[in-house]
Design an enzyme around this catalytic site. Structure first.
Site, PDB file in Angstrom:
ATOM      1  N   LYS A  65       0.800  -1.233   0.000  1.00 53.24           N
ATOM      2  CA  LYS A  65       0.000   0.000   0.000  1.00 53.24           C
ATOM      3  C   LYS A  65       0.835   1.287   0.000  1.00 53.24           C
ATOM      4  O   LYS A  65       0.372   2.323  -0.443  1.00 53.24           O
ATOM      5  CB  LYS A  65      -0.942   0.005   1.208  1.00 53.24           C
ATOM      6  CG  LYS A  65      -2.045  -1.041   1.091  1.00 53.24           C
ATOM      7  CD  LYS A  65      -3.017  -0.985   2.234  1.00 53.24           C
ATOM      8  CE  LYS A  65      -3.998  -2.130   2.099  1.00 53.24           C
ATOM      9  NZ  LYS A  65      -5.083  -2.081   3.059  1.00 53.24           N
ATOM     10  N   GLY A 124      -3.525  -1.080  17.448  1.00 51.97           N
ATOM     11  CA  GLY A 124      -2.631  -1.079  16.300  1.00 51.97           C
ATOM     12  C   GLY A 124      -2.250   0.335  15.883  1.00 51.97           C
ATOM     13  O   GLY A 124      -2.960   1.305  16.211  1.00 51.97           O
ATOM     14  N   GLN A 235     -15.018  -0.825   1.570  1.00 52.53           N
ATOM     15  CA  GLN A 235     -13.980  -0.254   0.696  1.00 52.53           C
ATOM     16  C   GLN A 235     -14.216  -0.738  -0.740  1.00 52.53           C
ATOM     17  O   GLN A 235     -13.917  -0.025  -1.694  1.00 52.53           O
ATOM     18  CB  GLN A 235     -12.558  -0.514   1.207  1.00 52.53           C
ATOM     19  CG  GLN A 235     -12.093  -1.966   1.270  1.00 52.53           C
ATOM     20  CD  GLN A 235     -11.780  -2.569  -0.083  1.00 52.53           C
ATOM     21  OE1 GLN A 235     -11.278  -1.876  -0.961  1.00 52.53           O
ATOM     22  NE2 GLN A 235     -12.088  -3.843  -0.254  1.00 52.53           N
TER      23      GLN A 235
HETATM   24  P1  ATR Z   1      -1.507  -3.231   8.383  1.00 50.14           P
HETATM   25  O1  ATR Z   1      -1.176  -2.466   7.133  1.00 50.14           O
HETATM   26  O2  ATR Z   1      -2.392  -4.412   8.144  1.00 50.14           O
HETATM   27  O3  ATR Z   1      -2.018  -2.358   9.482  1.00 50.14           O
HETATM   28  P2  ATR Z   1       1.114  -3.221   9.539  1.00 50.14           P
HETATM   29  O4  ATR Z   1       1.283  -1.822   9.045  1.00 50.14           O
HETATM   30  O5  ATR Z   1       2.246  -4.174   9.417  1.00 50.14           O
HETATM   31  O6  ATR Z   1      -0.114  -3.911   8.840  1.00 50.14           O
HETATM   32  O7  ATR Z   1       0.649  -3.147  11.085  1.00 50.14           O
HETATM   33  C1  ATR Z   1       0.455  -4.265  11.866  1.00 50.14           C
HETATM   34  C2  ATR Z   1      -0.007  -3.834  13.266  1.00 50.14           C
HETATM   35  O8  ATR Z   1      -0.204  -5.024  14.049  1.00 50.14           O
HETATM   36  C3  ATR Z   1       0.994  -2.988  14.021  1.00 50.14           C
HETATM   37  O9  ATR Z   1       0.298  -2.111  14.863  1.00 50.14           O
HETATM   38  C4  ATR Z   1       1.752  -4.043  14.829  1.00 50.14           C
HETATM   39  O10 ATR Z   1       2.345  -3.553  16.017  1.00 50.14           O
HETATM   40  P3  ATR Z   1       3.836  -2.921  16.006  1.00 50.14           P
HETATM   41  O11 ATR Z   1       3.663  -1.494  15.588  1.00 50.14           O
HETATM   42  O12 ATR Z   1       4.316  -3.087  17.384  1.00 50.14           O
HETATM   43  O13 ATR Z   1       4.628  -3.725  14.996  1.00 50.14           O
HETATM   44  C5  ATR Z   1       0.628  -4.980  15.211  1.00 50.14           C
HETATM   45  N1  ATR Z   1       1.110  -6.312  15.522  1.00 50.14           N
HETATM   46  C6  ATR Z   1       1.613  -7.214  14.654  1.00 50.14           C
HETATM   47  N2  ATR Z   1       1.936  -8.372  15.292  1.00 50.14           N
HETATM   48  C7  ATR Z   1       1.627  -8.172  16.601  1.00 50.14           C
HETATM   49  C8  ATR Z   1       1.708  -8.990  17.777  1.00 50.14           C
HETATM   50  N3  ATR Z   1       2.166 -10.248  17.719  1.00 50.14           N
HETATM   51  N4  ATR Z   1       1.281  -8.473  18.951  1.00 50.14           N
HETATM   52  C9  ATR Z   1       0.793  -7.199  19.007  1.00 50.14           C
HETATM   53  N5  ATR Z   1       0.684  -6.382  17.927  1.00 50.14           N
HETATM   54  C10 ATR Z   1       1.097  -6.857  16.753  1.00 50.14           C
END
Ligand code: ATR
Length: 265
Positions: A65, A124, A235
């Protein structure tokens, strides 16, 4: 014949082809919609050849994206503000990007509740959370962002005048999961179920299976539990309307993806 599709990796799981094909068919629009599963090393080549591939429009999903922006002729204000593109369209022979993910998140909520002044716990701080913030700000919600990496929550909160939080003790009315937790592991949830006690609406961006987050909300008797299918649809309606200039056949699109999705009991 017009050519559309979704650019993602992986793309196999996507329900977008089913959803958009059903819409084109029902309105007698001569168009295809394919899943373009493009590996990271091949994205540049794919994007630089949109003209030769005769692509008319694309949805963009993980993990591209942000990356696609550099290959476009321009992006609109919303995509700029969110920092990501999920819909590419062609105008006067050029390719432009916009973002309808925020609509996917906000519209299903707005249908059920007036978001103004509502206390929202947003889980998130990645791409989906950024789109959610854009929409929640427009609606005047009071947002608290909780993220594994607190610093990212703080940066995002500052951008929109929201708060970053490390707990959910402020009794939210709405909880939105914008993390990827639960996507691969169906038993993992990003939040302790105790948070759902007085919550009115829960929305998970993940679709395809019933997540632990959604199951916990159901068990806690949250009155309205929405899955990522709602996000996909809303969307999708916006993308379809941008490309076709016609009103999206919502019932048909909804039925096309509902058939493939487990019912929430
Ligand atoms: P997307 O575009 O789908 O939002 P992304 O930008 O990679 O994907 O974001 C993933 C989100 O999930 C982030 O907020 C991430 O937290 P971090 O900022 O700490 O990386 C969160 N996330 C992913 N794996 C996680 C986990 N095991 N526990 C808690 N949060 C997680």
């Amino acid at each position: 014949m017009k050519k559309f599709g979704i650019l993602a990796h992986p793309a196999k799981h996507s329900l977008s082809p089913k959803m958009h094909r059903s819409a084109f068919k029902s309105l007698n629009i001569d168009a295809t919609y394919d899943a373009f599963d493009v590996k990271p090393n091949d994205v540049e080549d794919f994007m630089k050849n949109l003209h030769s591939k005769r692509i008319d429009g694309l949805n963009v999903s993980m993990p591209y994206k942000e990356e696609v922006i550099q290959y476009l002729d321009g992006i609109d204000f919303v995509a700029k503000k969110i920092g990501a593109v999920n819909c590419i369209y062609k105008k006067s022979g050029k390719y432009y990007g916009t973002n309808y993910d925020w609509k996917g998140i906000i519209e299903p909520l707005k249908k059920r509740i007036n978001l103004k002044g509502r206390k929202v716990l947003l889980l998130g701080a990645g791409g989906a959370a950024k789109a959610a913030c854009y929409g929640l700000k427009k609606e005047g919600a009071k947002v608290f962002i909780l993220n594994r990496t607190f610093e990212s929550a703080k940066v995002l909160a500052r951008k929109y005048g929201f708060k970053a939080t490390e707990t959910a003790e402020f009794m939210p009315e709405i909880v939105i999961n914008c993390t990827s937790v639960g996507f691969d592991n169906e038993d993992e949830s990003p939040i302790n179920p105790a948070v759902f006690k007085d919550v009115k609406i829960v929305l998970d961006i993940i679709y395809g299976h019933k997540t632990r987050f959604v199951k916990d909300a159901k068990t806690a008797c949250v009155p309205c539990v929405l899955t990522g299918i709602e996000v996909l649809l809303h969307q999708g309606y916006a993308s379809f309307e941008k490309w076709s200039g016609k009103k999206a056949p919502r019932e048909i699109m909804s039925r096309a993806v509902a058939k493939r999705t487990p019912r929430i009991k």
